[in-house]
Design a protein around this motif. Sequence first.
Motif, mmCIF file in Angstrom:
data_model
loop_
_atom_site.group_PDB
_atom_site.id
_atom_site.type_symbol
_atom_site.label_atom_id
_atom_site.label_comp_id
_atom_site.label_asym_id
_atom_site.label_seq_id
_atom_site.Cartn_x
_atom_site.Cartn_y
_atom_site.Cartn_z
ATOM 1 N N GLU A 182 -8.028 13.321 4.677
ATOM 2 C CA GLU A 182 -7.688 12.683 5.938
ATOM 3 C C GLU A 182 -8.355 13.424 7.097
ATOM 4 O OE1 GLU A 182 -6.553 10.349 8.718
ATOM 5 O OE2 GLU A 182 -5.949 9.870 6.687
ATOM 6 N N TYR A 189 -9.405 4.317 0.889
ATOM 7 C CA TYR A 189 -10.526 5.256 1.006
ATOM 8 C C TYR A 189 -11.757 4.475 1.492
ATOM 9 C CZ TYR A 189 -8.049 8.824 -1.783
ATOM 10 O OH TYR A 189 -7.178 9.776 -2.252
ATOM 11 N N GLY A 233 -5.682 1.902 -1.834
ATOM 12 C CA GLY A 233 -4.406 2.422 -1.368
ATOM 13 C C GLY A 233 -3.192 1.902 -2.101
ATOM 14 N N PHE A 284 -12.624 12.362 0.792
ATOM 15 C CA PHE A 284 -11.346 12.243 0.105
ATOM 16 C C PHE A 284 -10.179 12.762 0.941
ATOM 17 C CE2 PHE A 284 -14.440 12.143 -3.269
ATOM 18 C CZ PHE A 284 -13.947 11.161 -4.109
ATOM 19 N N GLY A 320 -2.379 5.611 -7.063
ATOM 20 C CA GLY A 320 -2.242 7.010 -6.690
ATOM 21 C C GLY A 320 -3.509 7.553 -6.052
ATOM 22 N N ASP A 321 -3.398 8.755 -5.510
ATOM 23 C CA ASP A 321 -4.563 9.446 -4.952
ATOM 24 C C ASP A 321 -5.453 9.932 -6.091
ATOM 25 O OD1 ASP A 321 -4.258 9.389 -2.136
ATOM 26 O OD2 ASP A 321 -2.719 10.935 -2.261
ATOM 27 N N PHE A 322 -6.686 10.250 -5.747
ATOM 28 C CA PHE A 322 -7.579 10.878 -6.713
ATOM 29 C C PHE A 322 -7.140 12.322 -6.906
ATOM 30 C CE2 PHE A 322 -10.225 7.386 -5.233
ATOM 31 C CZ PHE A 322 -10.780 6.936 -6.414
ATOM 32 N N THR A 323 -7.194 12.798 -8.135
ATOM 33 C CA THR A 323 -6.869 14.197 -8.414
ATOM 34 C C THR A 323 -8.069 15.062 -8.043
ATOM 35 O OG1 THR A 323 -7.739 14.162 -10.669
ATOM 36 C CG2 THR A 323 -5.409 13.514 -10.361
ATOM 37 N N ARG A 380 0.839 -1.204 0.000
ATOM 38 C CA ARG A 380 0.000 0.000 0.000
ATOM 39 C C ARG A 380 0.872 1.251 0.000
ATOM 40 N NH1 ARG A 380 -5.424 -1.210 1.240
ATOM 41 N NH2 ARG A 380 -5.575 -3.127 2.422
ATOM 42 N N LYS A 381 0.424 2.247 -0.744
ATOM 43 C CA LYS A 381 1.095 3.544 -0.767
ATOM 44 C C LYS A 381 0.521 4.460 0.303
ATOM 45 C CE LYS A 381 2.149 3.393 -5.674
ATOM 46 N NZ LYS A 381 2.068 4.087 -6.949
ATOM 47 N N ARG A 382 -0.720 4.163 0.711
ATOM 48 C CA ARG A 382 -1.429 4.984 1.699
ATOM 49 C C ARG A 382 -2.628 4.193 2.206
ATOM 50 N NH1 ARG A 382 -5.629 5.545 -0.993
ATOM 51 N NH2 ARG A 382 -5.526 5.713 -3.233
ATOM 52 N N LYS A 442 -6.780 2.641 -6.660
ATOM 53 C CA LYS A 442 -6.872 3.942 -5.996
ATOM 54 C C LYS A 442 -7.652 3.825 -4.685
ATOM 55 C CE LYS A 442 -6.417 7.217 -9.801
ATOM 56 N NZ LYS A 442 -6.339 8.655 -9.731
#
Length: 85
Positions: free
Chosen positions: A68, A8, A42, A66, A45-48, A3-5, A39
């Motif tokens: 934290e 959601y 995790g 979206f 990438g994050d959502f733009t 996981r990068k993060r 996405k």
Amino acid sequence: MTRKRQPYNKIKAFLVENGIKHKDVAELLDMTPNTISKKLNGFGGDFTLSEVKRLHNGFRVPIEYFFEPNVPKKEHKTSWKEVRT
């Protein structure tokens, strides 16, 4: 794959509660369902900001989902003056 993060989770729950499939989100954002899954979970990438707006306008996903929610207190800003310095 790592996981990068954090996932959601609120958005994932919103989609399930409203019967919205990854395929529906992928079509709205012109992506593959696999990319959406990555996405949301995790691994991608994050959502733009543009994608956030499209999800909000298309499916009424609350924008705050979206971001934290647990920002450390030391990072809270109490006035505009502090933000500028």
